[in-house]
Design a protein around this motif. Structure first.
Motif, PDB file in Angstrom:
ATOM      1  N   UNK A  48     -60.731  45.602  12.229  1.00 13.52           N
ATOM      2  CA  UNK A  48     -61.671  44.523  11.954  1.00 13.52           C
ATOM      3  C   UNK A  48     -62.666  45.021  10.912  1.00 13.52           C
ATOM      4  N   UNK A  49     -63.449  44.118  10.307  1.00 12.80           N
ATOM      5  CA  UNK A  49     -64.329  44.546   9.205  1.00 12.80           C
ATOM      6  C   UNK A  49     -65.270  45.696   9.567  1.00 12.80           C
ATOM      7  N   UNK A  50     -65.725  45.766  10.813  1.00 17.03           N
ATOM      8  CA  UNK A  50     -66.686  46.818  11.156  1.00 17.03           C
ATOM      9  C   UNK A  50     -66.007  48.141  11.504  1.00 17.03           C
ATOM     10  N   UNK A  51     -64.660  48.165  11.456  1.00 21.34           N
ATOM     11  CA  UNK A  51     -63.930  49.398  11.792  1.00 21.34           C
ATOM     12  C   UNK A  51     -63.447  50.013  10.487  1.00 21.34           C
ATOM     13  N   UNK A  52     -64.240  50.946   9.950  1.00 18.42           N
ATOM     14  CA  UNK A  52     -64.057  51.345   8.554  1.00 18.42           C
ATOM     15  C   UNK A  52     -63.272  52.637   8.349  1.00 18.42           C
ATOM     16  N   UNK A  53     -63.019  53.393   9.409  1.00 26.51           N
ATOM     17  CA  UNK A  53     -62.354  54.692   9.210  1.00 26.51           C
ATOM     18  C   UNK A  53     -60.854  54.510   8.981  1.00 26.51           C
ATOM     19  N   UNK A  61     -52.722  53.228  11.334  1.00 30.67           N
ATOM     20  CA  UNK A  61     -52.450  52.843   9.937  1.00 30.67           C
ATOM     21  C   UNK A  61     -51.731  51.501   9.847  1.00 30.67           C
ATOM     22  N   UNK A  62     -50.811  51.259  10.762  1.00 32.48           N
ATOM     23  CA  UNK A  62     -50.084  49.973  10.725  1.00 32.48           C
ATOM     24  C   UNK A  62     -51.081  48.821  10.887  1.00 32.48           C
ATOM     25  N   UNK A  63     -52.006  48.976  11.821  1.00 32.93           N
ATOM     26  CA  UNK A  63     -53.005  47.917  12.025  1.00 32.93           C
ATOM     27  C   UNK A  63     -53.987  47.817  10.879  1.00 32.93           C
ATOM     28  N   UNK A  64     -54.251  48.935  10.189  1.00 34.21           N
ATOM     29  CA  UNK A  64     -55.155  48.915   9.044  1.00 34.21           C
ATOM     30  C   UNK A  64     -54.538  48.135   7.880  1.00 34.21           C
ATOM     31  N   UNK A  65     -53.216  48.275   7.713  1.00 34.91           N
ATOM     32  CA  UNK A  65     -52.548  47.704   6.538  1.00 34.91           C
ATOM     33  C   UNK A  65     -51.819  46.395   6.800  1.00 34.91           C
ATOM     34  N   UNK A  66     -51.946  45.836   7.991  1.00 30.79           N
ATOM     35  CA  UNK A  66     -51.280  44.559   8.252  1.00 30.79           C
ATOM     36  C   UNK A  66     -52.264  43.573   8.876  1.00 30.79           C
ATOM     37  N   UNK A  67     -52.303  42.369   8.299  1.00 37.19           N
ATOM     38  CA  UNK A  67     -53.260  41.358   8.748  1.00 37.19           C
ATOM     39  C   UNK A  67     -52.734  40.553   9.927  1.00 37.19           C
TER      40      UNK A  67
END
Ligand SMILES: [Zn+2]
Length: 301
Positions: A48-53, A61-67
């Motif tokens: 989510x937007x507030x999870x910046x690391x 990584x999968x969750x970071x790069x997939x909406x």
């Protein structure tokens, strides 16, 4: 029609981060880190937007790069992504050298942002084409997205830039994918202020308003001094598309093609959405036929 051709990753890296493309390239090989025996790589967690690391592990990584969950990665997915982007690069080159070209890109691209897949899209082919044309001609390039869904990935990639103008015509996103972007008050940021235009339309609004919006988009691009164009050519605004959000007829697509063909700009038409219906192929033929008719009649006696 433009063929796929190996261009390497340079045209892709103009609009996507290195770490994102690396993630796409190695996701299949690293699937056992998520769970042994996975049949495809899909997210279970979402940044989510507030999870910046940026995490080192694959689940993160999968969750970071997939909406969303529409972009599973399988063994041959990355090869398909590269081939699709290659078609977009070739269409861009052909548009500059020959005036116009159509690229049948699959998977599509306009929901992919610099670091994220989503909405069946991995690499943003329309953005790749626009940045490639910009590189070739040195002038400002416009993108007119006529897909029924807002081109949210394309908008985000160029949101702070004034050298690529982004316009999207789409069904009102307040109750429709992509929900979180595509509203009229999104006009760009920083240097990009005044270079992004969203035209959300009332659902089922039909041909007349769709065509007026295309005229408006062309005027907007002209007023910003664009010298070449990418049409993000989704055909899911069709009255027969399962999405059912706009009601554009085959005649409407013909007229849309004519209007965009009547511009003077070198134009790359990049296939975006268009879900299965009996009339999907006819609508593509109508659009491209209308476009070509305008171009050839202008060059005639
Ligand atoms: Zn679409």
């Amino acid at each position: 029609m433009a063929a796929s051709h190996a261009h390497g990753q340079e045209p892709i890296l103009r609009v996507h981060s290195q770490r994102y493309i690396q993630f796409l390239s190695e996701a299949w090989a690293r699937r056992d880190e998520i769970e042994p025996g996975l049949e495809h790589v899909l997210p279970s967690h979402f940044a989510r937007p507030q999870m910046m690391r940026y995490p080192s592990g694959m689940i993160g990584r999968v969750g970071f790069h997939m909406a969303d969950t529409s972009t599973p990665i399988l063994e041959t997915t990355f090869a398909a992504i590269l081939a699709s982007a290659g078609v977009a690069v070739n269409a861009a080159e052909e548009a500059v050298s020959a005036g116009y070209a159509y690229g049948l890109c699959r998977p599509p691209g306009h929901h992919a942002s610099a670091e994220s897949a989503g909405g069946f899209c991995f690499v943003n082919n329309s953005a790749v084409a626009a940045a490639h044309i910009q590189q070739l001609i040195g002038g400002r390039v416009g993108i007119i997205d006529v897909d029924v869904h807002h081109g949210n990935g394309t908008q985000s990639i160029f949101y702070q830039r004034d050298d690529i103008v982004t316009v999207s015509i789409h069904a009102d996103p307040s109750t429709f994918m992509p929900y979180y972007a595509g509203y009229e008050d999104e006009i760009g940021e920083g240097a990009g202020v005044g270079f992004n235009l969203n035209i959300p339309l009332k659902h089922r609004s039909g041909d007349a308003i769709y065509l007026e919006s295309i005229d408006h988009a062309i005027e907007f691009c002209a007023s910003r001094g664009v010298e070449a164009l990418v049409v993000a050519l989704g055909l899911d605004a069709s009255e027969h598309d399962p999405n059912g959000a706009l009601s554009v007829t085959t005649q409407g697509f013909l007229a849309a093609g004519r209007r965009l063909g009547a511009t003077k700009w070198p134009t790359a038409m990049i296939q975006e959405g268009g879900y299965l219906s009996d009339i999907l192929g006819e609508n593509l033929i109508a659009f491209l036929g209308g476009f070509e008719e305008s171009r050839t009649s202008r060059d005639g006696p």
